[in-house]
Design a protein around this motif. Structure first.
Motif, PDB file in Angstrom:
ATOM      1  N   VAL A 188       0.956  -1.170  -0.043  1.00  0.00           N
ATOM      2  CA  VAL A 188       0.001  -0.006   0.077  1.00  0.00           C
ATOM      3  C   VAL A 188       0.811   1.296   0.039  1.00  0.00           C
ATOM      4  O   VAL A 188       0.716   2.317  -0.546  1.00  0.00           O
ATOM      5  CB  VAL A 188      -1.106  -0.006   1.094  1.00  0.00           C
ATOM      6  N   GLU A 189       2.116   1.359   0.739  1.00  0.00           N
ATOM      7  CA  GLU A 189       2.864   2.249   0.965  1.00  0.00           C
ATOM      8  C   GLU A 189       3.461   2.766  -0.635  1.00  0.00           C
ATOM      9  O   GLU A 189       3.553   3.825  -0.901  1.00  0.00           O
ATOM     10  CB  GLU A 189       4.098   2.075   1.857  1.00  0.00           C
ATOM     11  N   GLY A 190       3.705   1.517  -1.411  1.00  0.00           N
ATOM     12  CA  GLY A 190       4.290   1.576  -2.644  1.00  0.00           C
ATOM     13  C   GLY A 190       3.209   2.283  -3.837  1.00  0.00           C
ATOM     14  O   GLY A 190       3.799   3.125  -4.466  1.00  0.00           O
ATOM     15  N   GLU A 191       2.126   1.911  -3.419  1.00  0.00           N
ATOM     16  CA  GLU A 191       0.956   2.168  -4.413  1.00  0.00           C
ATOM     17  C   GLU A 191       0.544   3.831  -4.358  1.00  0.00           C
ATOM     18  O   GLU A 191       0.183   4.431  -4.962  1.00  0.00           O
ATOM     19  CB  GLU A 191      -0.194   1.368  -3.927  1.00  0.00           C
ATOM     20  N   CYS A 192       0.936   4.271  -2.940  1.00  0.00           N
ATOM     21  CA  CYS A 192       0.528   5.490  -2.544  1.00  0.00           C
ATOM     22  C   CYS A 192       1.603   6.513  -2.488  1.00  0.00           C
ATOM     23  O   CYS A 192       1.608   7.605  -2.096  1.00  0.00           O
ATOM     24  CB  CYS A 192      -0.092   5.685  -1.059  1.00  0.00           C
ATOM     25  N   GLN A 193       2.725   6.181  -3.094  1.00  0.00           N
ATOM     26  CA  GLN A 193       3.993   6.876  -3.305  1.00  0.00           C
ATOM     27  C   GLN A 193       3.721   7.959  -4.126  1.00  0.00           C
ATOM     28  O   GLN A 193       3.925   9.245  -3.959  1.00  0.00           O
ATOM     29  CB  GLN A 193       5.045   6.144  -3.744  1.00  0.00           C
ATOM     30  N   ARG A 194       2.620   7.995  -5.022  1.00  0.00           N
ATOM     31  CA  ARG A 194       2.121   8.938  -6.018  1.00  0.00           C
ATOM     32  C   ARG A 194       0.697   8.598  -5.860  1.00  0.00           C
ATOM     33  O   ARG A 194       0.179   7.820  -5.710  1.00  0.00           O
ATOM     34  CB  ARG A 194       2.910   8.798  -7.592  1.00  0.00           C
ATOM     35  N   THR A 195       0.212   9.902  -6.397  1.00  0.00           N
ATOM     36  CA  THR A 195      -1.272   9.779  -6.660  1.00  0.00           C
ATOM     37  C   THR A 195      -1.868   8.610  -7.524  1.00  0.00           C
ATOM     38  O   THR A 195      -1.387   8.452  -8.460  1.00  0.00           O
ATOM     39  CB  THR A 195      -1.831  11.129  -7.104  1.00  0.00           C
ATOM     40  N   LYS A 196      -2.728   7.860  -6.904  1.00  0.00           N
ATOM     41  CA  LYS A 196      -3.291   6.867  -7.818  1.00  0.00           C
ATOM     42  C   LYS A 196      -4.777   6.793  -7.677  1.00  0.00           C
ATOM     43  O   LYS A 196      -5.505   6.782  -6.627  1.00  0.00           O
ATOM     44  CB  LYS A 196      -3.084   5.631  -7.139  1.00  0.00           C
ATOM     45  N   TYR A 197      -5.161   7.206  -9.159  1.00  0.00           N
ATOM     46  CA  TYR A 197      -6.818   7.236  -9.238  1.00  0.00           C
ATOM     47  C   TYR A 197      -7.294   5.840  -9.742  1.00  0.00           C
ATOM     48  O   TYR A 197      -6.798   5.031 -10.401  1.00  0.00           O
ATOM     49  CB  TYR A 197      -7.231   8.144 -10.541  1.00  0.00           C
ATOM     50  N   LEU A 198      -8.471   5.438  -8.975  1.00  0.00           N
ATOM     51  CA  LEU A 198      -9.150   4.250  -9.374  1.00  0.00           C
ATOM     52  C   LEU A 198     -10.433   4.436  -9.746  1.00  0.00           C
ATOM     53  O   LEU A 198     -11.315   5.143  -9.149  1.00  0.00           O
ATOM     54  CB  LEU A 198      -9.200   3.241  -8.156  1.00  0.00           C
ATOM     55  N   GLN A 199     -10.817   3.489 -10.754  1.00  0.00           N
ATOM     56  CA  GLN A 199     -12.310   3.748 -11.178  1.00  0.00           C
ATOM     57  C   GLN A 199     -13.024   2.544 -10.287  1.00  0.00           C
ATOM     58  O   GLN A 199     -12.194   1.613  -9.538  1.00  0.00           O
ATOM     59  CB  GLN A 199     -12.314   3.245 -12.619  1.00  0.00           C
ATOM     60  N   PRO A 200     -14.315   2.559 -10.077  1.00  0.00           N
ATOM     61  CA  PRO A 200     -14.948   1.581  -9.022  1.00  0.00           C
ATOM     62  C   PRO A 200     -14.513   0.169  -9.409  1.00  0.00           C
ATOM     63  O   PRO A 200     -14.177  -0.526  -8.403  1.00  0.00           O
ATOM     64  CB  PRO A 200     -16.479   1.950  -9.203  1.00  0.00           C
ATOM     65  N   HIS A 201     -14.533  -0.356 -10.517  1.00  0.00           N
ATOM     66  CA  HIS A 201     -13.850  -1.865 -10.708  1.00  0.00           C
ATOM     67  C   HIS A 201     -12.712  -1.951 -10.231  1.00  0.00           C
ATOM     68  O   HIS A 201     -12.172  -2.978  -9.840  1.00  0.00           O
ATOM     69  CB  HIS A 201     -14.118  -2.150 -12.213  1.00  0.00           C
ATOM     70  N   GLU A 202     -11.786  -1.088 -10.380  1.00  0.00           N
ATOM     71  CA  GLU A 202     -10.243  -1.074 -10.115  1.00  0.00           C
ATOM     72  C   GLU A 202     -10.182  -1.123  -8.556  1.00  0.00           C
ATOM     73  O   GLU A 202      -9.287  -1.670  -7.826  1.00  0.00           O
ATOM     74  CB  GLU A 202      -9.556  -0.105 -10.645  1.00  0.00           C
ATOM     75  N   ALA A 203     -11.054  -0.261  -8.011  1.00  0.00           N
ATOM     76  CA  ALA A 203     -11.268  -0.230  -6.392  1.00  0.00           C
ATOM     77  C   ALA A 203     -11.626  -1.621  -5.835  1.00  0.00           C
ATOM     78  O   ALA A 203     -11.139  -2.001  -4.976  1.00  0.00           O
ATOM     79  CB  ALA A 203     -12.026   0.661  -5.904  1.00  0.00           C
ATOM     80  N   VAL A 204     -12.361  -2.289  -6.666  1.00  0.00           N
ATOM     81  CA  VAL A 204     -12.852  -3.457  -6.249  1.00  0.00           C
ATOM     82  C   VAL A 204     -11.804  -4.497  -6.228  1.00  0.00           C
ATOM     83  O   VAL A 204     -11.415  -5.268  -5.274  1.00  0.00           O
ATOM     84  CB  VAL A 204     -13.940  -4.129  -6.994  1.00  0.00           C
ATOM     85  N   GLU A 205     -10.927  -4.498  -7.414  1.00  0.00           N
ATOM     86  CA  GLU A 205      -9.929  -5.343  -7.463  1.00  0.00           C
ATOM     87  C   GLU A 205      -8.706  -4.897  -6.643  1.00  0.00           C
ATOM     88  O   GLU A 205      -7.856  -5.888  -6.061  1.00  0.00           O
ATOM     89  CB  GLU A 205      -9.138  -5.226  -8.945  1.00  0.00           C
ATOM     90  N   PHE A 206      -8.677  -3.659  -6.097  1.00  0.00           N
ATOM     91  CA  PHE A 206      -7.577  -3.254  -4.963  1.00  0.00           C
ATOM     92  C   PHE A 206      -8.007  -3.738  -3.679  1.00  0.00           C
ATOM     93  O   PHE A 206      -7.026  -4.136  -2.829  1.00  0.00           O
ATOM     94  CB  PHE A 206      -7.368  -1.821  -5.125  1.00  0.00           C
ATOM     95  N   GLY A 207      -9.402  -4.227  -3.552  1.00  0.00           N
ATOM     96  CA  GLY A 207      -9.690  -4.592  -2.283  1.00  0.00           C
ATOM     97  C   GLY A 207     -10.293  -3.325  -1.405  1.00  0.00           C
ATOM     98  O   GLY A 207     -10.641  -3.246  -0.231  1.00  0.00           O
ATOM     99  N   LEU A 208     -10.351  -1.985  -1.912  1.00  0.00           N
ATOM    100  CA  LEU A 208     -10.934  -1.002  -1.239  1.00  0.00           C
ATOM    101  C   LEU A 208     -12.487  -1.112  -0.908  1.00  0.00           C
ATOM    102  O   LEU A 208     -12.987  -0.705   0.077  1.00  0.00           O
ATOM    103  CB  LEU A 208     -10.673   0.512  -1.838  1.00  0.00           C
ATOM    104  N   ILE A 209     -13.081  -1.429  -1.950  1.00  0.00           N
ATOM    105  CA  ILE A 209     -14.762  -2.004  -1.909  1.00  0.00           C
ATOM    106  C   ILE A 209     -14.783  -3.085  -2.317  1.00  0.00           C
ATOM    107  O   ILE A 209     -13.951  -3.928  -2.830  1.00  0.00           O
ATOM    108  CB  ILE A 209     -15.481  -1.013  -2.843  1.00  0.00           C
ATOM    109  N   ASP A 210     -16.048  -3.642  -2.192  1.00  0.00           N
ATOM    110  CA  ASP A 210     -16.742  -4.914  -2.648  1.00  0.00           C
ATOM    111  C   ASP A 210     -17.324  -5.118  -3.716  1.00  0.00           C
ATOM    112  O   ASP A 210     -17.572  -6.291  -4.469  1.00  0.00           O
ATOM    113  CB  ASP A 210     -17.410  -5.721  -1.392  1.00  0.00           C
ATOM    114  N   ARG A 211     -18.109  -4.115  -4.001  1.00  0.00           N
ATOM    115  CA  ARG A 211     -19.036  -4.092  -5.467  1.00  0.00           C
ATOM    116  C   ARG A 211     -19.201  -2.712  -5.978  1.00  0.00           C
ATOM    117  O   ARG A 211     -19.065  -1.885  -5.185  1.00  0.00           O
ATOM    118  CB  ARG A 211     -20.304  -4.930  -4.572  1.00  0.00           C
ATOM    119  N   VAL A 212     -19.802  -2.751  -7.161  1.00  0.00           N
ATOM    120  CA  VAL A 212     -20.142  -1.501  -7.707  1.00  0.00           C
ATOM    121  C   VAL A 212     -21.736  -1.467  -7.854  1.00  0.00           C
ATOM    122  O   VAL A 212     -22.321  -2.653  -8.466  1.00  0.00           O
ATOM    123  CB  VAL A 212     -19.615  -1.363  -9.199  1.00  0.00           C
TER     124      VAL A 212
END
Length: 231
Positions: A188-212
């Motif tokens: 997570v620290e590596g991903e947040c080193q720079r600004t990272k934009y996520l679309q909803p389906h990408e946020a699901v893949e990342f694990g931030l959310i569970d569904r759209v």
């Protein structure tokens, strides 16, 4: 008799009571108190940056809903740029988001989170803190990960103290997101080193959310006042 009834109605209006008026069979009157209606339906809405006044209100609502029921879920809708404005200007502190995240875990009812519009920085962290399986986003929401940044000025000793606090907040933010997404904190620290934009389906893949959420049927809660207003 009709004159007495009319006088009573006029007295009630003069005394502060609300008078119901109808036009072609439809009730007309003042607009509803939307914040109270949302709270009545156990909905908490974050629609501003996380400044102290917003934090105070959100925490108060969570604690009140915990008192109202310890089992009925709370739905938190998030449309916030986090601790910054949309242009990146710092307006709040990460500790505001940490306070809300702690209370979300402290209250007994499960907290369902829904992103709409934007969930940036600290707001994205709050989105991830909802109950696992009940973290959602609307199709056109945008989620953005970043890290707290130091903008301190002054003497070198003061800057060093502030830098240590920023590093601590950065570590805490990444740890909360890592726990929620079930990823190693180093990832997570590596991903947040720079600004990272996520679309909803990408946020699901990342694990931030569970569904759209795709339709009204998939909404966590359908407020009862909607049916009452349309009746």
């Amino acid at each position: 008799r009709k004159m007495v009834d009319m006088n009573m109605k006029m007295d009630m209006v003069a005394g502060g009571a609300q008078a119901e008026e109808y036009y072609e069979g439809v009730r007309i009157g003042p607009p509803p108190d939307l914040p109270s209606l949302l709270l009545h339906n156990r909905i908490v809405y974050i629609g501003m940056p996380l400044v102290p006044a917003v934090t105070e209100l959100v925490i108060a609502e969570l604690l009140y809903l915990n008192y109202e029921s310890t089992s009925d879920p709370i739905t938190m809708y998030i449309n916030s740029s986090g601790t910054t404005t949309a242009t990146g200007q710092q307006v709040g502190f990460e500790t505001e988001a940490f306070a809300i995240a702690d209370v979300m875990k402290y209250v007994r009812p499960p907290v369902h989170t829904v992103a709409l519009g934007q969930a940036f920085g600290a707001a994205a962290m709050l989105l991830s803190q909802g109950q696992r399986g009940r973290r959602s986003a609307l199709p056109n929401a945008t989620i953005m990960l970043n890290q707290p940044r130091s903008q301190s000025q002054g003497q070198a000793s003061d800057i060093a103290i502030k830098a240590r606090e920023v590093r601590h907040n950065r570590r805490t933010m990444c740890q909360l997101i890592a726990n929620a997404s079930q990823k190693p904190v180093t990832v997570v620290e590596g991903e947040c080193q720079r600004t990272k934009y996520l679309q909803p389906h990408e946020a699901v893949e990342f694990g931030l959310i569970d569904r759209v959420l795709q339709s009204e049927k998939s909404l966590p809660v359908k407020p009862s006042f909607i049916e009452q207003l349309s009746a």
